[in-house]
Design a protein around this motif. Structure first.
Motif, PDB file in Angstrom:
ATOM      1  N   LEU A  61     -26.042  10.620   0.877  1.00  0.00           N
ATOM      2  CA  LEU A  61     -25.187  10.777  -0.296  1.00  0.00           C
ATOM      3  C   LEU A  61     -24.289   9.572  -0.528  1.00  0.00           C
ATOM      4  O   LEU A  61     -24.170   9.074  -1.649  1.00  0.00           O
ATOM      5  N   LYS A  62     -23.637   9.083   0.524  1.00  0.00           N
ATOM      6  CA  LYS A  62     -22.684   7.979   0.340  1.00  0.00           C
ATOM      7  C   LYS A  62     -23.385   6.727  -0.157  1.00  0.00           C
ATOM      8  O   LYS A  62     -22.900   6.043  -1.068  1.00  0.00           O
ATOM      9  N   ARG A  63     -24.553   6.426   0.404  1.00  0.00           N
ATOM     10  CA  ARG A  63     -25.284   5.224  -0.011  1.00  0.00           C
ATOM     11  C   ARG A  63     -25.729   5.337  -1.463  1.00  0.00           C
ATOM     12  O   ARG A  63     -25.622   4.385  -2.230  1.00  0.00           O
ATOM     13  N   ARG A  64     -26.218   6.529  -1.866  1.00  0.00           N
ATOM     14  CA  ARG A  64     -26.684   6.686  -3.235  1.00  0.00           C
ATOM     15  C   ARG A  64     -25.523   6.600  -4.232  1.00  0.00           C
ATOM     16  O   ARG A  64     -25.621   5.919  -5.255  1.00  0.00           O
ATOM     17  N   VAL A  65     -24.439   7.295  -3.959  1.00  0.00           N
ATOM     18  CA  VAL A  65     -23.314   7.306  -4.897  1.00  0.00           C
ATOM     19  C   VAL A  65     -22.680   5.926  -5.009  1.00  0.00           C
ATOM     20  O   VAL A  65     -22.175   5.536  -6.067  1.00  0.00           O
ATOM     21  N   THR A  66     -22.728   5.142  -3.935  1.00  0.00           N
ATOM     22  CA  THR A  66     -22.175   3.786  -3.975  1.00  0.00           C
ATOM     23  C   THR A  66     -22.835   2.938  -5.055  1.00  0.00           C
ATOM     24  O   THR A  66     -22.185   2.088  -5.684  1.00  0.00           O
ATOM     25  N   THR A  67     -24.120   3.173  -5.324  1.00  0.00           N
ATOM     26  CA  THR A  67     -24.811   2.364  -6.337  1.00  0.00           C
ATOM     27  C   THR A  67     -24.202   2.554  -7.722  1.00  0.00           C
ATOM     28  O   THR A  67     -24.228   1.640  -8.542  1.00  0.00           O
ATOM     29  N   TYR A  68     -23.626   3.749  -7.983  1.00  0.00           N
ATOM     30  CA  TYR A  68     -23.011   3.987  -9.286  1.00  0.00           C
ATOM     31  C   TYR A  68     -21.633   3.345  -9.413  1.00  0.00           C
ATOM     32  O   TYR A  68     -21.091   3.252 -10.518  1.00  0.00           O
ATOM     33  N   MET A  88     -17.051  14.431 -10.220  1.00  0.00           N
ATOM     34  CA  MET A  88     -18.328  14.622  -9.534  1.00  0.00           C
ATOM     35  C   MET A  88     -18.222  15.821  -8.597  1.00  0.00           C
ATOM     36  O   MET A  88     -17.132  16.160  -8.129  1.00  0.00           O
ATOM     37  N   GLU A  89     -19.354  16.444  -8.340  1.00  0.00           N
ATOM     38  CA  GLU A  89     -19.431  17.541  -7.384  1.00  0.00           C
ATOM     39  C   GLU A  89     -20.592  17.283  -6.440  1.00  0.00           C
ATOM     40  O   GLU A  89     -21.610  16.689  -6.838  1.00  0.00           O
ATOM     41  N   PHE A  90     -20.456  17.769  -5.189  1.00  0.00           N
ATOM     42  CA  PHE A  90     -21.449  17.470  -4.166  1.00  0.00           C
ATOM     43  C   PHE A  90     -21.800  18.723  -3.378  1.00  0.00           C
ATOM     44  O   PHE A  90     -20.957  19.600  -3.170  1.00  0.00           O
ATOM     45  N   VAL A  91     -23.070  18.793  -2.952  1.00  0.00           N
ATOM     46  CA  VAL A  91     -23.530  19.847  -2.046  1.00  0.00           C
ATOM     47  C   VAL A  91     -24.370  19.176  -0.972  1.00  0.00           C
ATOM     48  O   VAL A  91     -25.345  18.482  -1.285  1.00  0.00           O
ATOM     49  N   THR A  92     -23.990  19.328   0.282  1.00  0.00           N
ATOM     50  CA  THR A  92     -24.796  18.772   1.368  1.00  0.00           C
ATOM     51  C   THR A  92     -25.913  19.743   1.727  1.00  0.00           C
ATOM     52  O   THR A  92     -25.778  20.961   1.580  1.00  0.00           O
ATOM     53  N   CYS A  93     -27.035  19.191   2.181  1.00  0.00           N
ATOM     54  CA  CYS A  93     -28.223  19.992   2.522  1.00  0.00           C
ATOM     55  C   CYS A  93     -28.711  19.620   3.911  1.00  0.00           C
ATOM     56  O   CYS A  93     -28.340  18.579   4.474  1.00  0.00           O
TER      57      CYS A  93
END
Length: 655
Positions: A61-68, A88-93
């Motif tokens: 999640l952190k790596r992906r959101v950093t791109t934005y 933003m909202e997040f759900v970990t899986c």
């Protein structure tokens, strides 16, 4: 995590506003990075008014959101998305497969506009041979498979399943009547007379023989048609040799019916058993995806889809998004055959297998019968996309001509058409339909339950002479209805989208009516400060309400515009007006039917379904309940003295 108010959301100046919005959106994204871990999960980007913009999944999640948070590296589409992001909202899986399944579920539910969206998501019908009766019934079934029995499908349309059912009844003579009808028969029905049923209801076939026929039908629907045909052919030969020509003729007719089923199933490909064949074609920023359903080696039909997505999105990404949503609420078959590799193909295979509870194969065939099936689907996708683009081109030309007629600077992207429907002011409904370059946008249609003075007496707007006033039904103020609908629609638009960034503000409003309706709409817009910002026109029927001689009325013009009888724009306006009329009348009829079916007992507090049923059974009707005394009411099971007094008081408030 920070809330949406942690980042300033002040309005932008005109100059440089776009760049400032992008910087602000990137700051919103950055504010979450310190709270994110490297877990797999799903993230949602949400606008200032709570609209979901995008749902995505990530292995980290952190790596992906950093791109934005680095918008200068993003394509234009994603820059626009980041600029609109307010929270933003997040759900970990547990893993990326779980994240992909959750992502597809959220996309289907929330319909965020920056995702690939599968809007046409109707369920497909099956053929069901029920397993809860000694003489099983064969029927069409749609929805959850919660009835005991054997399901065969899916079929692409109700038409294809109905045709197959009709022929199957002739081939196997299985009943299609309900259990209640079956129990009540004392002699064969018409289905037996026309040779579509073996009349098990009156004992014309034994349970054992009927069961054998059911097994033959199941074998045929499971793909073992040759086995069934061989058995019938052998039986026909034996009957003929023993001079039982009547039985031989029956078996011959069944063989012919089976052949008709197979001949009506278009192309049947060797090597394709239980599979969905999926082909994507892209052109002009649009995509068409054709899905062919093969079950038991037979073609059960096909359907074309036109998913909504950004014009720059790659084909593999579009196909991956489509497949994830397509199988979100239906089990995938053993094989999914595609004409190109979807993005993250291995992950998608794993997710589909988890969804199905068994291994699902996803393949891009290179040769043989499967390749032939894919090419056939791709050809159908190309033809469907050609038709779609041709229709869109024609629609755009008509919109350009409509813009010229209405005095607009550019062809409208969104046209809203309004009409009212009522009977002497009762159950009044205002209908709004939406059209654009792609045709009618039925998901944007809205209905308004009209209330207030509009439903009482008819009156013309001030300053409108009787001679100029168009026809208004007696017993209802059609002008006030139009004023109320326009006022409510645009008051809500001002409240929910004052910046006009969501794409739901019309470029043109068309009213079904004359000068009266036009004046009423302009009054409502004037009160909201929108008189010069929303273009409006009215379309009135010709003299004596004659269709085909419609007059177009524009604000500020003395005389209406009468278009030539064969003008394409006139036909286009008629089509828009007729669709609004159809929608308004349909909504009015539903409201009227609902109110007519209402039960006065529903209005009494404390009277639930059980007590209502007991009262209706005891007194026969709600009217009978209203006439009952307290003593009579107490005789009903579950009705105490206190409840009886409450019911009596409801119907006799002064007693």
């Amino acid at each position: 995590m920070p809330d949406r108010d942690s980042v300033s959301m002040d309005g932008d100046d005109a100059a440089g506003g776009s760049e400032r919005r992008l910087t602000r959106g990137a700051a919103v994204v950055k504010s979450y990075l310190g709270h994110l871990g490297s877990d797999p999960g799903v993230y949602r980007m949400i606008s200032a008014d709570g609209e979901p913009l995008y749902v995505g999944k990530a292995h980290n999640l952190k790596r992906r959101v950093t791109t934005y948070s680095r918008p200068e590296r993003l394509p234009i589409r994603l820059q626009r998305m980041v600029a609109e992001t307010a929270t933003m909202e997040f759900v970990t899986c547990a893993n990326e497969v779980e994240a992909l399944l959750l992502e597809n579920n959220l996309i289907k539910r929330l319909m965020p506009r920056y995702n690939v969206l599968l809007r046409d998501d109707k369920t497909f019908p099956d053929i069901l041979i029920r397993g809860d009766h000694p003489y099983p019934q064969i029927v069409k079934h749609r929805g959850a498979r919660d009835v005991k029995g054997d399901y065969f499908g899916p079929f692409a349309s109700a038409g294809s399943v109905n045709r197959t059912l009709n022929v199957l009844q002739r081939a196997f003579l299985l009943r299609n009547c309900s259990d209640g009808v079956f129990r009540g028969r004392s002699r064969p029905c018409l289905q037996y007379q026309i040779k579509r049923c073996s009349a098990p209801c009156v004992g014309y076939i034994s349970e054992t023989d009927y069961a054998a026929t059911v097994e033959q039908a199941k074998a045929f629907l499971s793909g073992r048609s040759q086995e069934v045909k061989d058995a019938l052919a052998t039986g026909m030969q034996k009957a003929s040799e023993s001079l039982d020509f009547e039985q031989a003729a029956k078996l011959r007719d069944r063989l012919r019916a089976m052949a008709q089923v197979q001949s009506s199933q278009d192309i049947n490909i060797e090597g394709v058993g239980d599979a969905d064949v999926v082909a994507l074609e892209q052109r002009g920023g649009q995509s068409c995806i054709q899905v062919f359903f093969y079950r038991g080696g037979r073609n059960n039909g096909n359907r074309a889809y036109f998913p909504s997505h950004d014009k720059q999105m790659e084909a593999g990404t579009v196909l991956a998004g489509f497949l994830g949503q397509f199988y979100e609420n239906r089990p995938p078959p053993k094989d999914v055959i595609v004409n190109l590799a979807p993005a993250q193909m291995d992950l998608l295979v794993e997710a589909l297998s988890v969804k199905a509870g068994r291994r699902v194969a996803l393949a891009v065939p290179q040769r043989g019968g499967r390749r032939k099936a894919v090419e056939h689907a791709a050809e159908n996708a190309r033809e469907a996309l050609d038709r779609r683009l041709a229709e869109s081109s024609s629609q755009r030309r008509l919109l350009a001509s409509l813009a010229e007629l209405a005095g607009l600077d550019a062809p409208p992207e969104r046209v809203e058409v309004y009409d009212n429907s009522h009977i002497s002011g009762r159950q009044a409904i205002g209908g709004m339909i939406v059209a654009g370059p792609e045709g009618f946008t039925k998901g944007q249609y809205r209905k308004f339950n009209i209330r207030g003075e509009a439903t009482t007496a008819a009156s013309a707007p001030v300053g409108l002479s009787d001679a100029a006033a168009p026809y208004v039904p007696s017993g209802g103020d059609d002008y006030a209805m139009t004023r109320e609908v326009i006022q409510r629609r645009f008051a809500r638009a001002l409240k929910e989208d004052p910046e006009r960034t969501s794409g739901v503000w019309p470029d043109l409003v068309i009213l079904d009516g004359g000068k009266g309706q036009l004046s009423a709409a302009l009054e409502a817009l004037e009160e909201l400060g929108l008189a010069d910002e929303v273009p409006v026109m009215a379309v009135a029927k010709g003299p004596e309400r004659e269709a085909g001689r419609e007059r177009v009325i524009l604000p500020g013009t003395e005389e209406p515009i009468l278009l030539p009888p064969r003008d394409p724009v006139l036909y286009f306006i008629q089509r828009l007006r007729d669709e609004a009329h159809r929608f308004a009348i349909g909504s009015h009829r539903k409201r009227r039917a609902k109110e007519q079916a209402a039960n006065p007992l529903d209005e009494i507090p404390g009277i639930g379904a059980k007590r209502k049923k007991a009262l209706m059974l005891y007194f026969g009707s709600a009217k009978g309940v209203s006439r009952a005394s307290i003593a009579d009411l107490e005789k009903v099971d579950g009705i105490s003295n206190a409840v009886a007094r409450k019911i009596f008081g409801h119907f006799h408030p002064t007693g």
